[in-house]
Design an enzyme around this catalytic site. Structure first.
Site, mmCIF file in Angstrom:
data_model
loop_
_atom_site.group_PDB
_atom_site.id
_atom_site.type_symbol
_atom_site.label_atom_id
_atom_site.label_comp_id
_atom_site.label_asym_id
_atom_site.label_seq_id
_atom_site.Cartn_x
_atom_site.Cartn_y
_atom_site.Cartn_z
ATOM 1 C CG ASP A 472 -2.460 0.439 1.102
ATOM 2 O OD1 ASP A 472 -2.289 1.714 0.238
ATOM 3 O OD2 ASP A 472 -3.266 0.026 2.119
ATOM 4 C CG ASP A 534 -9.502 2.276 0.098
ATOM 5 O OD1 ASP A 534 -9.295 1.519 -0.224
ATOM 6 O OD2 ASP A 534 -9.330 3.568 0.407
HETATM 7 C C1 DGJ Z 1 -5.384 2.217 1.905
HETATM 8 C C2 DGJ Z 1 -5.810 0.708 1.414
HETATM 9 O O1 DGJ Z 1 -6.557 0.907 -0.395
HETATM 10 C C3 DGJ Z 1 -7.669 -0.486 2.507
HETATM 11 O O2 DGJ Z 1 -7.552 -1.180 1.438
HETATM 12 C C4 DGJ Z 1 -6.254 -0.995 3.437
HETATM 13 O O3 DGJ Z 1 -5.448 -0.845 3.287
HETATM 14 C C5 DGJ Z 1 -6.394 0.580 4.323
HETATM 15 N N1 DGJ Z 1 -5.077 1.558 3.336
HETATM 16 C C6 DGJ Z 1 -5.284 0.177 5.451
HETATM 17 O O4 DGJ Z 1 -4.609 1.529 5.980
#
Ligand code: DGJ
Length: 719
Positions: A472, A534
């Site tokens: 990430d 997301d």
């Molecule tokens: C952003 C990601 O897109 C989510 O899926 C998740 O992993 C969060 N970060 C965790 O902080």
């Protein structure tokens, strides 16, 4: 295949030709890009020169000539492909042909950056060296063409041949000078939770459009993939040209339509905030940009790019391997979990057929919210008393693979690593650095910082049976200390990612950046799948997955079934709709499965059985978009196997309507002479019927209703 005929270079792909030539003055001019031409005498190339209004050494002007790598300050007054302050401090430049080289079956040489590889295909690379004798530098423009694709990959290398420093202010990787036509520009723009919306606008004389991003990574807001389409080109018809930058930093695609209606389209590193100094003998590599041509509309571009990316971009052994169906704990627990909770999710998931458990953010340091511990990659024993190794074993004992989340490029100010090395973050001396999501970025332009990131991740990966990593990155880049920093950081990111992914070739890596903020071909070269957004709402995902699939393979589009009301937009959709939309992607769950009812669990089990059957098709098939959710109340797409004997179709009606028209969806890509049986209903159809008359999806009388069909070749009697 590359044909060199006197001063003319003719690049031929499967269905495409690209022709350029060196004129009498030594300029490398562009002549043709489009449907494949036979190799002939090229008399017409000379005729075309004379049409350009007085071609000849005495009276020519480059302003009216299509060029391969245009300069500024001479006679072309349009936006140049590059701009350099030369050894004398001047900026006027003129490039003329010096030499060329054709190599067989070798990838382009682009130091420190990913690019297409040749593999078992036949490809040739043409490197043309252009020189500016006066200013003391050379530009090598490279073109790689594959016999079996309609793509031409381009890159540029600048070499300082003078004895003094030169400074590059801008350097585009690809330039395409196209003759006047009624073009439309298609690009992909959005933001967090609404990535890669599809936008289309007519290209008018006089316009100059800069589709660019300076947010640090390739970005949620503008994707480094664009198309120039003939007016009205749609999914099945019309000429379309695309450009994909294999790059994860700040990028720009510049379009300029000149006084004659000719169009210049260029793609490369964003010149804003860029500058690069070359000492005597040094060189600079611009990232690769992949051009693709189709005379069969946008769908033709997609299927070609999907094949190229699946076969000649991503190095991971997982690229063409079935991916495990996962359950991720993020939307189930966020930071609030302990071993017991996670194991209960894993057990229930295993009962339904899930294959991989992914532990997301919150497993390290003292991290119970976003404000602390990022960068302290030690397991939080209060939450995971067994440690990562012990916990992975427990997950393995349940019968699942184990995967782990990392954010290797960031730190919280409240972390041991930041306290120890406050100077390791991206910052501008004398200015209080900005936090975003309570984070700073690590300065990956520094070797010792890259080494820290590599060691931190590799130590954990070697300490336990970790078979999947979610990588990430959750903030934009601010506090940039100097021009060119973003490119240097991007090179550091590639160095770290390259080292880690090649040290653990068996691990399946998934890219992520606050959802789909770094969904680009650079990341895809290392990681075969990327968290798409997301926003996991099935209806918004119809749009996001539809438009993402235009430039990127379905096998890279990670798609999860999540809880309702949806956590991002509050929408209620059925469990069926959520899964139906996620099948055309890398399928998984991200919800608290222990809270599901018995009947919901039974449905999940069936969905997993469905996906296990579908996933080989999703990896290797040809994708067809059938109904555009940006334009209508419907969304439909299908995946058809290469031999046309199998197809999956998803149709959705977004808002329910009373007394509405009978909806027909005409399928694509099937064999009209084959018969097909729908495995879900046992209905039998002729391929011709499905293609020319279509199907009538059975929608329920409620919003967001979906209908799926799974067609298999049928050899029995038809009705
Ligand atoms: C952003 C990601 O897109 C989510 O899926 C998740 O992993 C969060 N970060 C965790 O902080």
């Amino acid at each position: 295949m590359i044909i060199k005929n006197k001063n003319i270079f003719h690049l031929q792909g499967k269905h495409v030709s690209y022709i350029m030539a060196v004129n009498e003055c030594g300029d490398l001019l562009h002549y043709y890009y489009g449907k494949k031409l036979r190799d002939r005498s090229y008399e017409w190339v000379k005729q075309k020169w004379s049409v350009w209004n007085g071609y000849g050494p005495d009276k020519w002007t480059l302003d009216i000539c299509p060029q391969e790598y245009p300069a500024y300050g001479y006679t072309d007054l349009r936006t140049p492909a590059y701009s350099i302050v030369n050894k004398n401090g001047g900026t006027v430049s003129r490039l003329t042909y010096k030499s060329h080289r054709i190599t067989e079956n070798s990838a382009q040489e682009i130091d420190g950056m990913p690019c297409l590889f040749v593999g078992d295909k036949h490809a040739q690379t043409l490197d043309i060296t252009l020189e500016d004798q006066n200013a003391g530098f050379e530009v090598i423009v490279s073109y790689t063409v594959f016999d079996e694709y309609d793509v031409i990959a381009r890159s540029v290398k600048i070499v300082n041949t003078s004895d003094k420093e030169i400074t590059i202010d801008s350097v585009y990787s690809t330039v395409l000078d196209m003759p006047k036509d009624n073009y439309e520009l298609i690009y992909f723009s959005g933001g967090w939770a609404k990535e890669r919306g599809m936008y289309r606008s007519a290209v008018k004389q006089g316009v100059k459009i800069d589709i660019s991003n300076a947010r640090g990574g390739s970005g949620h807001n503008i994707n480094p993939f664009v198309m120039l389409a003939s007016e009205g080109a749609d999914e099945t018809s019309g000429e379309v040209y695309s450009m994909t930058l294999v790059y994860s930093g700040n990028h720009s695609t510049m379009l300029e339509c000149d006084q004659f209606g000719n169009v210049r389209l260029m793609q490369g590193i964003n010149p804003f905030g860029f500058e690069w100094t070359l000492k005597k003998g040094e060189c600079f590599y611009a990232p690769q940009s992949i051009m693709c041509y189709s005379d069969k509309g946008i769908g033709g571009i997609s299927r070609e790019l999907h094949d190229v990316m699946r076969q000649n971009l991503c190095r991971s052994k997982w690229t063409n391997t079935e991916r495990p169906i996962l359950i991720n704990n993020w939307e189930a627990t966020y930071f609030d979990f302990d071993e017991e909770k996670l194991l209960s999710i894993a057990e229930e998931a295993k009962n339904q057929g899930v294959e991989l458990f992914v532990l997301d953010d919150g497993w390290f340091g003292d991290r119970n919210d976003e404000e602390t511990s990022m960068g302290d990659w030690n397991v939080n024993l209060k939450k995971i008393p067994s440690g990562i190794d012990g916990f992975a074993k427990k997950i393995n004992n349940i019968g699942l693979k184990f995967g782990l989340w990392f954010e290797p490029e960031s730190v919280n100010p409240d972390s041991d690593i930041y306290r120890k090395h406050p100077d390791w973050i991206v910052h501008s001396p004398g200015i209080e650095p900005t936090q975003s999501r309570f984070e700073y970025l690590l300065d990956l332009t520094r070797d010792e910082v890259c080494e820290y990131a590599v060691n931190a991740v590799c130590n954990i990966l070697s300490s336990a049976n970790i078979e999947y990593v979610k990588w990430d990155m959750n903030r934009p880049m601010t506090d940039i200390p100097y021009k060119g920093f973003n490119h240097k950081f991007t090179l550091g990111f590639y160095k770290v990612m390259d080292f880690i992914t090649s040290s653990f070739p068996d691990i399946l890596f998934e890219g992520c950046s606050g959802g789909g903020g770094r969904f680009d071909a650079g990341v895809l070269a290392y990681m075969p799948q990327i968290w798409t957004s997301d926003n996991s709402d099935a209806v918004k995902r119809m749009e996001i997955q539809y438009s993402t699939s235009i430039g990127y393979p379905v096998s890279s589009i990670s798609a999860h079934v999540t809880a309702v009301p949806n956590h991002q937009n509050g929408r209620m959709t059925s469990l069926k709709t959520r899964a139906d939309v996620a099948y055309c992607g890398i399928f998984g769950y991200e919800l608290d499965i222990t809270k599901m009812s018995k009947s919901e669990l039974e449905e999940v089990k069936k969905q997993i059985e469905i996906d296990k059957k579908l996933r080989p098709l999703m990896l290797n098939g040809d994708f067809y978009r059938l109904e555009n959710p940006y334009k209508s109340n419907y969304c439909a797409w299908s995946m058809v196997s290469k031999d046309k004997s199998e197809a999956f179709v998803m149709c959705a009606k977004i808002l329910s309507e009373a007394n509405c028209e009978e909806k027909r969806v005409k399928l694509q890509g099937l064999d009209p002479n084959m018969d097909y049986i729908d495995e879900y209903t046992s209905n039998v159809y002729g391929g011709d019927e499905l293609l020319y008359n279509g199907i009538k999806p059975e929608f329920g009388l409620y919003d967001f209703s979906t209908h799926i069909i799974y067609l298999k070749k049928y050899n029995g009697e038809i009705r």
